[in-house]
Design a protein around this motif. Structure first.
Motif, mmCIF file in Angstrom:
data_model
loop_
_atom_site.group_PDB
_atom_site.id
_atom_site.type_symbol
_atom_site.label_atom_id
_atom_site.label_comp_id
_atom_site.label_asym_id
_atom_site.label_seq_id
_atom_site.Cartn_x
_atom_site.Cartn_y
_atom_site.Cartn_z
ATOM 1 N N ALA A 348 0.794 -1.265 0.072
ATOM 2 C CA ALA A 348 -0.035 0.082 0.252
ATOM 3 C C ALA A 348 0.833 1.081 0.128
ATOM 4 O O ALA A 348 0.521 2.071 -0.601
ATOM 5 C CB ALA A 348 -1.022 0.069 1.355
ATOM 6 N N GLY A 349 2.006 1.271 0.582
ATOM 7 C CA GLY A 349 2.670 2.460 0.770
ATOM 8 C C GLY A 349 3.366 2.770 -0.529
ATOM 9 O O GLY A 349 3.650 3.678 -0.884
ATOM 10 N N ALA A 350 3.962 1.358 -1.181
ATOM 11 C CA ALA A 350 4.444 1.758 -2.598
ATOM 12 C C ALA A 350 3.430 2.358 -3.805
ATOM 13 O O ALA A 350 3.729 3.347 -4.550
ATOM 14 C CB ALA A 350 4.781 0.346 -3.176
ATOM 15 N N GLY A 351 2.048 1.968 -3.382
ATOM 16 C CA GLY A 351 1.166 2.436 -4.395
ATOM 17 C C GLY A 351 0.871 4.013 -3.916
ATOM 18 O O GLY A 351 0.780 4.609 -5.099
ATOM 19 N N ALA A 352 0.976 4.344 -2.614
ATOM 20 C CA ALA A 352 0.860 5.909 -2.469
ATOM 21 C C ALA A 352 1.819 6.481 -3.036
ATOM 22 O O ALA A 352 1.825 7.692 -3.467
ATOM 23 C CB ALA A 352 0.759 5.797 -0.772
ATOM 24 N N SER A 353 3.103 6.121 -2.802
ATOM 25 C CA SER A 353 4.285 6.762 -3.389
ATOM 26 C C SER A 353 4.151 6.923 -5.010
ATOM 27 O O SER A 353 4.670 8.053 -5.369
ATOM 28 C CB SER A 353 5.491 6.093 -3.080
ATOM 29 N N LEU A 354 3.784 5.910 -5.458
ATOM 30 C CA LEU A 354 3.453 5.980 -7.096
ATOM 31 C C LEU A 354 2.384 6.935 -7.363
ATOM 32 O O LEU A 354 2.817 8.145 -8.396
ATOM 33 C CB LEU A 354 3.073 4.610 -7.621
ATOM 34 N N VAL A 355 1.543 7.360 -6.616
ATOM 35 C CA VAL A 355 0.394 8.113 -7.039
ATOM 36 C C VAL A 355 0.982 9.472 -6.850
ATOM 37 O O VAL A 355 0.995 10.463 -7.520
ATOM 38 C CB VAL A 355 -0.931 8.013 -6.163
ATOM 39 N N ALA A 367 5.410 13.410 2.314
ATOM 40 C CA ALA A 367 4.591 12.721 3.191
ATOM 41 C C ALA A 367 4.605 11.369 2.929
ATOM 42 O O ALA A 367 4.855 10.486 4.043
ATOM 43 C CB ALA A 367 3.150 13.160 3.198
ATOM 44 N N THR A 368 4.573 11.050 1.791
ATOM 45 C CA THR A 368 4.844 9.719 1.316
ATOM 46 C C THR A 368 6.291 8.939 1.433
ATOM 47 O O THR A 368 6.483 7.740 1.965
ATOM 48 C CB THR A 368 4.275 9.091 -0.076
ATOM 49 N N GLN A 369 7.307 9.998 1.350
ATOM 50 C CA GLN A 369 8.410 9.371 1.668
ATOM 51 C C GLN A 369 8.663 9.239 3.029
ATOM 52 O O GLN A 369 9.321 8.411 3.551
ATOM 53 C CB GLN A 369 9.432 10.418 1.301
ATOM 54 N N LEU A 370 8.158 10.185 3.927
ATOM 55 C CA LEU A 370 8.183 9.828 5.329
ATOM 56 C C LEU A 370 7.560 8.550 5.733
ATOM 57 O O LEU A 370 8.092 7.703 6.507
ATOM 58 C CB LEU A 370 7.639 11.068 6.175
ATOM 59 N N VAL A 371 6.336 8.398 5.364
ATOM 60 C CA VAL A 371 5.580 7.023 5.549
ATOM 61 C C VAL A 371 6.566 6.099 5.249
ATOM 62 O O VAL A 371 6.609 5.103 5.895
ATOM 63 C CB VAL A 371 4.386 7.122 4.903
ATOM 64 N N SER A 372 7.155 5.841 4.074
ATOM 65 C CA SER A 372 7.776 4.907 3.367
ATOM 66 C C SER A 372 8.893 4.675 4.341
ATOM 67 O O SER A 372 9.521 3.418 4.712
ATOM 68 C CB SER A 372 8.344 5.108 2.028
ATOM 69 N N GLY A 373 9.756 5.626 4.909
ATOM 70 C CA GLY A 373 10.866 5.248 5.870
ATOM 71 C C GLY A 373 10.279 4.801 7.129
ATOM 72 O O GLY A 373 10.990 3.686 7.569
ATOM 73 N N LEU A 374 9.169 5.118 7.576
ATOM 74 C CA LEU A 374 8.555 4.376 8.712
ATOM 75 C C LEU A 374 8.097 2.917 8.525
ATOM 76 O O LEU A 374 8.504 2.132 9.364
ATOM 77 C CB LEU A 374 7.569 5.390 9.444
ATOM 78 N N VAL A 375 7.809 2.827 7.219
ATOM 79 C CA VAL A 375 7.271 1.449 6.824
ATOM 80 C C VAL A 375 8.429 0.667 6.994
ATOM 81 O O VAL A 375 8.508 -0.506 7.456
ATOM 82 C CB VAL A 375 6.320 1.300 5.555
ATOM 83 N N GLU A 376 9.583 1.116 6.289
ATOM 84 C CA GLU A 376 10.759 0.375 6.234
ATOM 85 C C GLU A 376 11.181 -0.195 7.473
ATOM 86 O O GLU A 376 11.577 -1.306 7.836
ATOM 87 C CB GLU A 376 11.763 1.176 5.341
ATOM 88 N N GLN A 377 11.289 0.758 8.450
ATOM 89 C CA GLN A 377 11.761 0.501 9.955
ATOM 90 C C GLN A 377 10.576 -0.635 10.605
ATOM 91 O O GLN A 377 11.097 -1.572 11.317
ATOM 92 C CB GLN A 377 11.761 1.912 11.026
ATOM 93 N N ILE A 378 9.429 -0.302 10.443
ATOM 94 C CA ILE A 378 8.593 -1.312 10.965
ATOM 95 C C ILE A 378 8.590 -2.653 10.269
ATOM 96 O O ILE A 378 8.774 -3.969 11.123
ATOM 97 C CB ILE A 378 7.114 -0.774 10.600
#
Length: 714
Positions: A348-355, A367-378
């Motif tokens: 889902a994060g990859a989809g948001a980054s693409l949009v 915002a999506t880059q920040l979320v992607s970084g957090l998702v990677e840590q998770i």
């Protein structure tokens, strides 16, 4: 708690304790007896019996009770811990494991092997009968000469050893400070003690309790002085405190103990004045007896004013940190669910980054880059929850080597290294059986008998090494033996006999060794109880490949053989590198990517490029997967490395890094070579994950075939 609710916890604890028992026994066998190891074995059996008894699992309680009695005599050094006793205790541990398995399967009412139980109990009882007879003989000797014994005692006893008139046992308890942090309740020990008799008096020693602002509620600050009325033996009283004896200060004075015994105890107690008052109030000592003791235990006033120095937990063995690590047990299914949800979050994060990139909205992209970084840590944190040390598997093998070496009549030393290497929990469980097969073959076929080793100038003791390490994003497990090595000519002859090879074929060393993994292949001249039927190694290869791993064999005649297993760290989520070939997107595990180059600026000969003066073979993925041709101005080559081997993958374009949630290909595509799985991209498309190990092996095979064609043409 209901029995069924407690069953799973009891089974898990019992299995861990049985493994600890076996490890302690094997340590004694290799390093010699130690009080610490013997106590560990006794405590493990005692705990299993106590836990099972709470929920009326009577079968394991009754068996463990007999075993515990024998262990108690071993602990008292009444029974010798010789080879026969070691074998018996190991076999008892195996049978206890069967009893625990019966509990796990809700079959505790059925004895898993009545004949084996009867045999083991008979052997245990034989030892107990020997102890009883020896004890009776000693009692008879004492009874025949009571007067002489009394006279002798009177002659050797100094005048200070005046017997005290106290009819009770006196028990002094100072539990170690960390007893509560270890999950132990001091009051539970007192309750257990009182099942053996009556408390004539109990005094709580609370002088060491700090002020409320300074007190750590997780530490134990109190002690106990107990008068105990019971007819049990001193060993029975002391056994109550076995779990805390090594770290606590526990003194047991028998009824009518001498004044000298009280003096030696009081000298260890800073609060001896307080204890003197308590002992007189309880009538453990009379006023005149106390007056006799006072001169012998007087200490300087300043020393008496010091606070009570409660004993700290010993730090022997591995160093412990001040902050104790805390653990919580979680069902594996819950971890699997978490990993699945994290995987969906990655997609889902990859989809948001693409949009965000398509809309070219700067704030949205940030915002999506920040979320992607957090998702990677998770993602990384979630995957570490499933990582366990491979020692869970390795700890089983000392017993395997011990039993099999005795069965074969060979002296074999096992050396383990890298047991702290971490691997996904699901893979740890599945790698055990393949390793057992490999080690059995090494001991049976590889390591020679003592006579043959002596004739070859080798030490009579064979060596089996088991090693694990991380390498290039993978876990490498190596099994090495210093035996006779593989006979290539014999393997070739057997392969021709079994139709696996033609007489004209000239396979490489590695290709020849891989024939060992073919179903039904064996070079054994005779079938034994351990091997020789041609089964096992094909299963090894199949199981390892099901984990997306591979296995190789290296051998040196007369020097030994090494089997190397390479496994991915995880089968759930990986960091990947996306490439495009003919309109299709592929993902390469990022850990295996070395660099990317523009092939157009390098010298190319057939499918080999000269890179920094070294030849590097490569394979065009478009040709390999028969994809449509697409003209591009740049030819991109991705250099990958698997183990010590490097190769190049020619692609049409580079898309960059990604997080790939690994999805299985399904039965229809499971046999397709060069692919290890699939993943879902941010736009919903499916991308295939490349099996780099197989691609590099394929490139090597193509290169070898080309060399052979040139040689045959000459």
């Amino acid at each position: 708690m209901k029995k069924d609710a407690a069953r799973e916890a009891l089974v898990q604890e019992a299995r861990e304790l049985i493994v600890a028992m076996e490890a302690a026994l094997l340590r004694i066998e290799s390093e010699g007896p130690s009080r610490e190891a013997i106590n560990a074995i006794f405590r493990a059996a005692h705990t299993i019996k106590g836990s099972a008894g709470l929920f009326a699992f009577d079968s394991i309680v009754s068996f463990t009770h007999v075993l515990e009695n024998v262990l108690d005599q071993v602990r008292k050094e009444v029974l010798p811990l010789d080879d026969a006793m070691m074998s018996l205790l190991l076999n008892c541990g195996d049978y206890m494991d069967d009893l625990v398995e019966a509990i796990a399967q809700f079959k505790e009412e059925q004895d898993p092997d009545p004949e084996r139980r009867a045999e083991l109990e008979a052997k245990l009882n034989t030892y107990l009968v020997q102890v009883a007879r020896a004890s009776a003989s000693v009692m008879d000797t004492v009874a025949q000469a009571p007067a002489t014994a009394a006279v002798a005692h009177k002659e050797v006893s100094p005048s200070a050893d005046i017997a005290v008139g106290n009819p009770y046992w006196h028990i002094s308890l100072r539990f170690h400070q960390d007893v509560l942090r270890d999950g132990l309740d001091p009051l539970s020990f007192l309750r257990y003690l009182l099942t053996m008799g009556r408390a004539a008096y109990i005094h709580v020693i609370d002088g060491a309790i700090p002020a409320a602002d300074d007190m750590d509620a997780e530490l134990c600050h109190i002690g106990f002085e107990i008068g105990f009325d019971s007819s049990v033996e001193q060993a029975a009283i002391e056994s109550v405190f076995d779990f805390v004896r090594d770290d606590s200060k526990i003194i047991v004075l028998p009824p009518h103990a001498t004044l000298d015994a009280y003096r030696l105890w009081l000298l260890q107690m800073p609060e001896h004045a307080l204890l003197g008052t308590l002992l007189q109030q309880s009538k453990a000592l009379t006023a005149s007896e106390w007056q006799l003791l006072v001169p012998a235990i007087v200490v300087p006033a300043q020393a008496a004013a010091l606070p009570l120095p409660l004993p700290l937990r010993s730090r022997s063995g591995e160093e412990k940190t001040i902050q104790e690590r805390k653990f919580i047990k979680i069902e594996v299914s819950k971890l699997d669910q978490l990993i699945d949800l994290v995987g969906e979050l990655v997609i889902a994060g990859a989809g948001a980054s693409l949009v965000a990139k398509q809309n070219k909205n700067r704030r949205f992209e940030e915002a999506t880059q920040l979320v992607s970084g957090l998702v990677e840590q998770i993602r990384d944190a979630a995957l570490t929850l499933r990582m366990v040390q491979i020692s869970e598997v390795f700890q089983r093998f000392p017993r395997v080597v011990r039993d099999m070496s005795r069965e074969l009549g060979k002296d074999i030393e096992l050396i383990i290294s890298g047991a702290e290497t971490e691997l996904d929990k699901s893979m740890v469980e599945k790698i055990s059986d393949p390793l057992v097969h490999i080690m059995r073959n090494a001991m049976d076929h590889g390591i020679e008998s003592a006579g043959l080793r002596r004739a070859a100038g080798k030490p009579e003791t064979g060596v089996l090494r088991l090693n694990a390490t991380h390498e290039s994003g993978s876990v490498v497990i190596e099994v090495f033996d210093d035996g006779r090595g593989l006979d290539q000519e014999k393997i070739r002859r057997k392969a021709i006999e079994q139709g696996l090879l033609t007489a004209e074929a000239m396979p490489s060393e590695q290709e020849l060794f891989r024939l060992i993994f073919e179903p039904g292949f064996t070079t054994a001249e005779r079938v034994t109880a351990l091997s020789g039927r041609g089964v096992g190694m094909d299963v090894v290869k199949r199981n390892i490949e099901s984990l997306q791993g591979d296995v190789d064999i290296f051998s040196n005649p007369g020097a030994g053989t090494m089997v190397r297993i390479r496994l991915p760290l995880t089968l759930a989520i990986i960091a990947g590198f996306q490439v495009v070939v003919g309109g299709a997107v592929f993902v390469i595990p990022l850990d295996l990517v070395v660099e990317c180059i523009n092939l157009s600026v390098y010298e190319v000969n057939q499918h080999v490029v000269t890179l920094r003066g070294e030849p590097l073979p490569f394979i065009p993925l478009r040709e390999l997967f028969d994809l449509p041709h697409k003209e591009t101005s740049r030819k991109s080559l991705v250099v990958v490395q698997y183990g010590q081997m490097r190769a190049g993958l020619l692609v049409d374009g580079l898309l960059g890094e990604c997080q790939a949630v690994i999805k299985p290909l399904g039965k229809l595509f499971s046999k397709v070579k060069g692919l290890s799985g699939s993943t879902i991209l941010g736009d919903g498309r499916v991308a295939l994950i490349l099996d780099v190990a197989h691609l590099i092996a394929h490139i090597g095979k193509v290169e070898q075939d080309a060399v052979r064609q040139v040689e045959s043409a000459r």
